[in-house]
Structure formats: C-alpha cells, structure tokens
Motif scaffolding. Sequence first.
Motif, PDB file in Angstrom:
ATOM      1  N   ASN A  73       0.748  -1.315  -0.038  1.00 42.40           N
ATOM      2  CA  ASN A  73      -0.056  -0.040  -0.143  1.00 42.40           C
ATOM      3  C   ASN A  73       0.824   1.306  -0.161  1.00 42.40           C
ATOM      4  N   SER A  74       2.043   1.233   0.494  1.00 47.36           N
ATOM      5  CA  SER A  74       2.761   2.381   0.806  1.00 47.36           C
ATOM      6  C   SER A  74       3.840   2.423  -0.402  1.00 47.36           C
ATOM      7  N   GLY A  75       4.432   1.355  -1.101  1.00 47.60           N
ATOM      8  CA  GLY A  75       5.512   1.133  -1.885  1.00 47.60           C
ATOM      9  C   GLY A  75       6.946   1.245  -1.335  1.00 47.60           C
ATOM     10  N   VAL A  76       6.820   1.016   0.134  1.00 44.72           N
ATOM     11  CA  VAL A  76       7.989   1.071   0.982  1.00 44.72           C
ATOM     12  C   VAL A  76       8.254  -0.724   0.974  1.00 44.72           C
ATOM     13  N   SER A  77       9.298  -0.867   0.966  1.00 44.14           N
ATOM     14  CA  SER A  77       9.608  -2.568   1.081  1.00 44.14           C
ATOM     15  C   SER A  77       9.313  -3.078   2.274  1.00 44.14           C
ATOM     16  N   ARG A  78       8.839  -4.274   2.581  1.00 46.27           N
ATOM     17  CA  ARG A  78       8.526  -5.069   3.650  1.00 46.27           C
ATOM     18  C   ARG A  78       9.759  -5.182   4.606  1.00 46.27           C
ATOM     19  N   VAL A  79      10.954  -5.236   3.945  1.00 45.37           N
ATOM     20  CA  VAL A  79      12.255  -5.402   4.750  1.00 45.37           C
ATOM     21  C   VAL A  79      12.343  -4.070   5.695  1.00 45.37           C
ATOM     22  N   MET A  80      12.241  -2.979   4.775  1.00 49.20           N
ATOM     23  CA  MET A  80      12.306  -1.531   5.488  1.00 49.20           C
ATOM     24  C   MET A  80      11.394  -1.461   6.506  1.00 49.20           C
ATOM     25  N   ILE A  81      10.017  -1.715   6.302  1.00 52.45           N
ATOM     26  CA  ILE A  81       9.004  -1.679   7.329  1.00 52.45           C
ATOM     27  C   ILE A  81       9.148  -2.467   8.645  1.00 52.45           C
ATOM     28  N   GLY A  82       9.822  -3.617   8.503  1.00 49.53           N
ATOM     29  CA  GLY A  82      10.479  -4.296   9.430  1.00 49.53           C
ATOM     30  C   GLY A  82      11.436  -3.677  10.134  1.00 49.53           C
ATOM     31  N   LYS A  83      12.230  -3.121   9.543  1.00 49.95           N
ATOM     32  CA  LYS A  83      13.335  -2.277  10.032  1.00 49.95           C
ATOM     33  C   LYS A  83      12.810  -0.958  10.947  1.00 49.95           C
ATOM     34  N   TYR A  84      12.039  -0.564  10.394  1.00 47.48           N
ATOM     35  CA  TYR A  84      11.332   0.769  10.824  1.00 47.48           C
ATOM     36  C   TYR A  84      10.478   0.215  12.330  1.00 47.48           C
ATOM     37  N   GLU A  85       9.950  -0.618  12.247  1.00 49.61           N
ATOM     38  CA  GLU A  85       9.109  -1.293  13.407  1.00 49.61           C
ATOM     39  C   GLU A  85       9.924  -1.690  14.395  1.00 49.61           C
ATOM     40  N   ARG A  86      11.013  -2.229  14.178  1.00 49.81           N
ATOM     41  CA  ARG A  86      12.104  -2.591  15.090  1.00 49.81           C
ATOM     42  C   ARG A  86      12.796  -1.375  15.634  1.00 49.81           C
ATOM     43  N   GLY A  87      13.007  -0.459  15.070  1.00 47.41           N
ATOM     44  CA  GLY A  87      13.776   0.631  15.385  1.00 47.41           C
ATOM     45  C   GLY A  87      15.079   0.863  14.714  1.00 47.41           C
ATOM     46  N   GLU A  88      15.364  -0.224  13.981  1.00 48.46           N
ATOM     47  CA  GLU A  88      16.684  -0.423  13.298  1.00 48.46           C
ATOM     48  C   GLU A  88      16.991   0.676  12.396  1.00 48.46           C
ATOM     49  N   ALA A  89      15.996   1.268  11.704  1.00 54.26           N
ATOM     50  CA  ALA A  89      16.297   2.339  10.853  1.00 54.26           C
ATOM     51  C   ALA A  89      14.986   3.364  11.047  1.00 54.26           C
ATOM     52  N   SER A  90      15.192   4.554  10.552  1.00 53.82           N
ATOM     53  CA  SER A  90      14.112   5.476  10.606  1.00 53.82           C
ATOM     54  C   SER A  90      13.891   6.016   9.261  1.00 53.82           C
ATOM     55  N   PRO A  91      12.587   6.140   8.918  1.00 48.39           N
ATOM     56  CA  PRO A  91      12.182   6.248   7.601  1.00 48.39           C
ATOM     57  C   PRO A  91      12.571   7.679   7.179  1.00 48.39           C
ATOM     58  N   SER A  92      12.837   7.844   5.937  1.00 46.12           N
ATOM     59  CA  SER A  92      13.367   9.107   5.305  1.00 46.12           C
ATOM     60  C   SER A  92      11.787  10.125   5.302  1.00 46.12           C
ATOM     61  N   ILE A  93      11.725  11.175   4.987  1.00 44.82           N
ATOM     62  CA  ILE A  93      10.579  11.940   4.716  1.00 44.82           C
ATOM     63  C   ILE A  93       9.522  11.491   3.793  1.00 44.82           C
ATOM     64  N   GLU A  94      10.293  11.051   2.603  1.00 43.79           N
ATOM     65  CA  GLU A  94       9.759  10.474   1.603  1.00 43.79           C
ATOM     66  C   GLU A  94       9.015   9.227   1.990  1.00 43.79           C
ATOM     67  N   ALA A  95       9.606   8.297   2.646  1.00 45.14           N
ATOM     68  CA  ALA A  95       9.008   7.016   2.942  1.00 45.14           C
ATOM     69  C   ALA A  95       8.097   7.240   4.166  1.00 45.14           C
ATOM     70  N   ALA A  96       8.435   8.054   5.254  1.00 42.16           N
ATOM     71  CA  ALA A  96       7.264   8.324   5.988  1.00 42.16           C
ATOM     72  C   ALA A  96       5.944   8.719   5.444  1.00 42.16           C
ATOM     73  N   LYS A  97       6.197   9.600   4.425  1.00 39.42           N
ATOM     74  CA  LYS A  97       4.944  10.371   3.828  1.00 39.42           C
ATOM     75  C   LYS A  97       3.999   9.358   3.137  1.00 39.42           C
ATOM     76  N   LYS A  98       4.696   8.131   2.491  1.00 39.98           N
ATOM     77  CA  LYS A  98       4.083   7.294   1.945  1.00 39.98           C
ATOM     78  C   LYS A  98       3.437   6.180   2.829  1.00 39.98           C
ATOM     79  N   ILE A  99       4.093   5.874   4.169  1.00 40.08           N
ATOM     80  CA  ILE A  99       3.536   5.157   5.023  1.00 40.08           C
ATOM     81  C   ILE A  99       2.385   6.074   5.730  1.00 40.08           C
ATOM     82  N   ALA A 100       2.430   7.422   5.914  1.00 43.02           N
ATOM     83  CA  ALA A 100       1.444   8.034   6.516  1.00 43.02           C
ATOM     84  C   ALA A 100       0.338   7.994   5.543  1.00 43.02           C
ATOM     85  N   ASP A 101       0.555   8.154   4.339  1.00 41.38           N
ATOM     86  CA  ASP A 101      -0.671   8.125   3.261  1.00 41.38           C
ATOM     87  C   ASP A 101      -1.398   6.837   3.299  1.00 41.38           C
TER      88      ASP A 101
END
Length: 110
Positions: A24-52
Amino acid sequence: MNTSKIIADLRTKKGMSQTDLANNSGVSRVMIGKYERGEASPSIEAAKKIADAFGVSLDYLVGEGLNSTFDKKTVKRIEEIGLLDEEKKSTLFDLIDTYIRDAKARQAYS
C-alpha cells in the motif's frame, strides 16, 4: 511514543501485515520491519508514503506537532469547520461541548 511503535501499532490496528503495508505504501517489507524494530528511521519520503497508506498525517506518524493526535479525516473536518460562518460554528461548538460534557460526566460516575 516513537515512530517505530506508532507504525507497528497503526499497522496492527488497521489489520495489515507488513507485506500489506509495503504494497500500500510502496516501501519495501524489509524496510517496514526495520522501521518497526527501530533499526532504521524512515526518510521523509518513506514516512509520507507510510502515513498516506494509513490515512494519517506526518505529525501523527512521528507523534509530534499540533496535529499529532489527529488522523487526516479529523484534520479535514477541523479545516472545514474553520470555513463555516460564525453562527454555524457557534451552534456546532455548542453541540460538541454538550457531547464532551456528557462524556466527562459518564466517566466521572463510572
């Protein structure tokens, strides 16, 4: 609340898997997992896609700012209220105040 927890909580609340959110966001599942585990922070562009994908604002997604507790639907309603004439605003605010007062009274007596 940090962004990783907000993303995980929203995803669970919406009944989405990480794959669903990725699709739904166009952000990879691997990155979603990293964001949720706090291993990475989404860029503004990725955060916008996730928020949308969740239908929330960036403020909401990062848990900061004036609109951090409102989803996009609520923000849109608030904007539309601002466009009403003063008499209609007053009537609407009276109604909202009544509901809030009643909810607080029920809470106090429960």
